[in-house]
Motif scaffolding. Structure first.
Motif, short mmCIF file in Angstrom:
data_model
loop_
_atom_site.label_atom_id
_atom_site.label_comp_id
_atom_site.label_asym_id
_atom_site.label_seq_id
_atom_site.Cartn_x
_atom_site.Cartn_y
_atom_site.Cartn_z
N VAL A 53 29.58 72.38 44.13
CA VAL A 53 30.23 72.50 45.42
C VAL A 53 29.69 73.73 46.13
O VAL A 53 29.66 74.82 45.56
N LYS A 54 29.26 73.56 47.40
CA LYS A 54 28.72 74.66 48.19
C LYS A 54 29.58 74.87 49.43
O LYS A 54 30.03 73.91 50.04
N PHE A 55 29.75 76.15 49.79
CA PHE A 55 30.60 76.53 50.92
C PHE A 55 29.78 77.25 51.98
O PHE A 55 28.95 78.10 51.67
N TYR A 56 30.07 76.91 53.25
CA TYR A 56 29.41 77.54 54.38
C TYR A 56 30.44 77.81 55.47
O TYR A 56 31.28 76.95 55.76
N TRP A 57 30.35 78.99 56.09
CA TRP A 57 31.20 79.28 57.25
C TRP A 57 30.63 78.54 58.46
O TRP A 57 29.44 78.56 58.70
N GLU A 58 31.53 77.92 59.24
CA GLU A 58 31.12 77.22 60.46
C GLU A 58 31.87 77.75 61.67
O GLU A 58 31.86 77.13 62.71
N GLY A 59 32.55 78.85 61.52
CA GLY A 59 33.34 79.44 62.58
C GLY A 59 34.32 80.41 61.96
O GLY A 59 34.27 80.68 60.76
N GLU A 60 35.23 80.91 62.77
CA GLU A 60 36.17 81.92 62.28
C GLU A 60 37.00 81.43 61.09
O GLU A 60 37.22 82.16 60.14
N ASN A 61 37.49 80.21 61.15
CA ASN A 61 38.31 79.67 60.07
C ASN A 61 37.72 78.41 59.43
O ASN A 61 38.19 77.98 58.40
N ARG A 62 36.76 77.82 60.06
CA ARG A 62 36.22 76.53 59.59
C ARG A 62 35.19 76.73 58.49
O ARG A 62 34.29 77.53 58.60
N ARG A 63 35.38 75.94 57.42
CA ARG A 63 34.42 75.93 56.32
C ARG A 63 33.83 74.53 56.19
O ARG A 63 34.53 73.54 56.30
N ARG A 64 32.54 74.50 55.91
CA ARG A 64 31.90 73.24 55.52
C ARG A 64 31.78 73.28 54.01
O ARG A 64 31.27 74.23 53.44
N ILE A 65 32.30 72.26 53.37
CA ILE A 65 32.26 72.15 51.92
C ILE A 65 31.39 70.96 51.57
O ILE A 65 31.67 69.84 52.01
N GLU A 66 30.33 71.21 50.82
CA GLU A 66 29.41 70.15 50.43
C GLU A 66 29.52 69.91 48.93
O GLU A 66 29.40 70.85 48.13
N PHE A 67 29.75 68.68 48.56
CA PHE A 67 29.69 68.27 47.16
C PHE A 67 28.24 67.85 46.96
O PHE A 67 27.85 66.74 47.30
N ALA A 68 27.44 68.78 46.45
CA ALA A 68 25.99 68.65 46.45
C ALA A 68 25.43 67.97 45.21
O ALA A 68 24.26 67.62 45.18
N GLY A 69 26.22 67.80 44.20
CA GLY A 69 25.75 67.14 42.99
C GLY A 69 26.93 66.78 42.12
O GLY A 69 27.91 67.53 42.09
N ALA A 70 26.82 65.67 41.43
CA ALA A 70 27.93 65.24 40.58
C ALA A 70 27.42 64.31 39.50
O ALA A 70 26.52 63.50 39.74
N SER A 71 28.00 64.43 38.32
CA SER A 71 27.75 63.46 37.27
C SER A 71 28.48 62.17 37.62
O SER A 71 29.24 62.11 38.59
N ALA A 72 28.28 61.15 36.82
CA ALA A 72 28.93 59.86 37.09
C ALA A 72 30.45 60.00 37.12
O ALA A 72 31.11 59.47 38.02
N GLY A 73 31.01 60.71 36.17
CA GLY A 73 32.47 60.87 36.11
C GLY A 73 33.01 61.63 37.30
O GLY A 73 34.02 61.26 37.89
N ALA A 74 32.32 62.71 37.68
CA ALA A 74 32.76 63.49 38.84
C ALA A 74 32.60 62.69 40.13
O ALA A 74 33.43 62.77 41.03
N GLY A 75 31.53 61.89 40.20
CA GLY A 75 31.36 61.01 41.36
C GLY A 75 32.50 60.03 41.48
O GLY A 75 32.97 59.73 42.58
N GLY A 76 32.99 59.54 40.35
CA GLY A 76 34.14 58.64 40.35
C GLY A 76 35.40 59.33 40.85
O GLY A 76 36.20 58.73 41.56
N ILE A 77 35.55 60.60 40.49
CA ILE A 77 36.71 61.37 40.97
C ILE A 77 36.64 61.50 42.49
O ILE A 77 37.63 61.31 43.18
N LEU A 78 35.45 61.81 43.01
CA LEU A 78 35.30 61.95 44.46
C LEU A 78 35.61 60.63 45.17
O LEU A 78 36.26 60.62 46.22
N GLU A 79 35.16 59.52 44.60
CA GLU A 79 35.48 58.21 45.19
C GLU A 79 36.98 57.95 45.16
O GLU A 79 37.54 57.42 46.12
N GLU A 80 37.62 58.33 44.08
CA GLU A 80 39.06 58.11 43.93
C GLU A 80 39.87 58.87 44.97
O GLU A 80 40.87 58.38 45.48
N ILE A 81 39.43 60.10 45.28
CA ILE A 81 40.20 60.91 46.23
C ILE A 81 39.68 60.77 47.67
O ILE A 81 40.22 61.39 48.58
N GLU A 82 38.67 59.94 47.87
CA GLU A 82 38.07 59.78 49.19
C GLU A 82 39.09 59.48 50.29
O GLU A 82 39.02 60.09 51.37
#
Length: 160
Positions: free
Chosen positions: A120-149
């Protein structure tokens, strides 16, 4: 890659809580990005999702903090480590066998040899706004991301 935009610490905390509620033993979550970008905040959320009520603080000067919950949480800070041998000295492999590992400044070292990981990578996009990138995931973690999508859509979910 999945990208989210959060507008507050509260939203970043909620993203972490959604993840933490589904993480299991052996999962490595590597966090990197801007100073103050949300690494400790999302870790607080992960802890809540794991059923941990303790105050979560950055492990900067301790290198590792440990918390009890549904799964044990090992919260590392790689920033002050001298090398990968320090990770072995801190017994990160045993921590992975025993619980969930969240590592701040994880981009300083290669991902430990684990079956389940999320980067997971974090970037500031303004005073309070953050961009959060899920930049890599194993199969199980990818499944978690799909589940909470569906829950992540409220944070401007984008897939690349």
């Amino acid at each position: 890659m999945i990208t989210l935009l959060t507008e507050s610490d509260k939203e970043t905390l909620e993203v972490g809580r959604l993840l933490g509620a589904r993480l299991g033993r052996g999962m490595f979550v590597g966090l990197s990005g801007d100073l103050g970008g949300g690494k400790t905040t999302i870790t607080r959320g992960i802890a809540r999702g794991l059923g941990i009520e303790a105050a979560i603080t950055s492990p900067t000067f301790q290198l590792l903090r440990e918390y009890e919950g549904r799964e044990r949480l090992y919260h590392f800070d790689f920033y002050r480590l001298g090398g990968e041998s320090d990770l072995l000295d801190l017994d990160i492999i045993e921590c992975l066998r025993d619980g969930v590992v969240v590592a701040e400044w994880a981009d300083m070292f290669s991902v430990p040899d684990v079956d389940e990981y999320l980067i997971v990578k974090f970037y500031w996009e303004g005073e309070n706004r953050r961009r959060i990138e899920f930049a890599g995931a194993s199969a199980g973690a990818g499944g978690i991301l799909e589940e909470i999508e569906p829950d992540l859509r409220k944070f401007g979910l984008k897939k690349a």
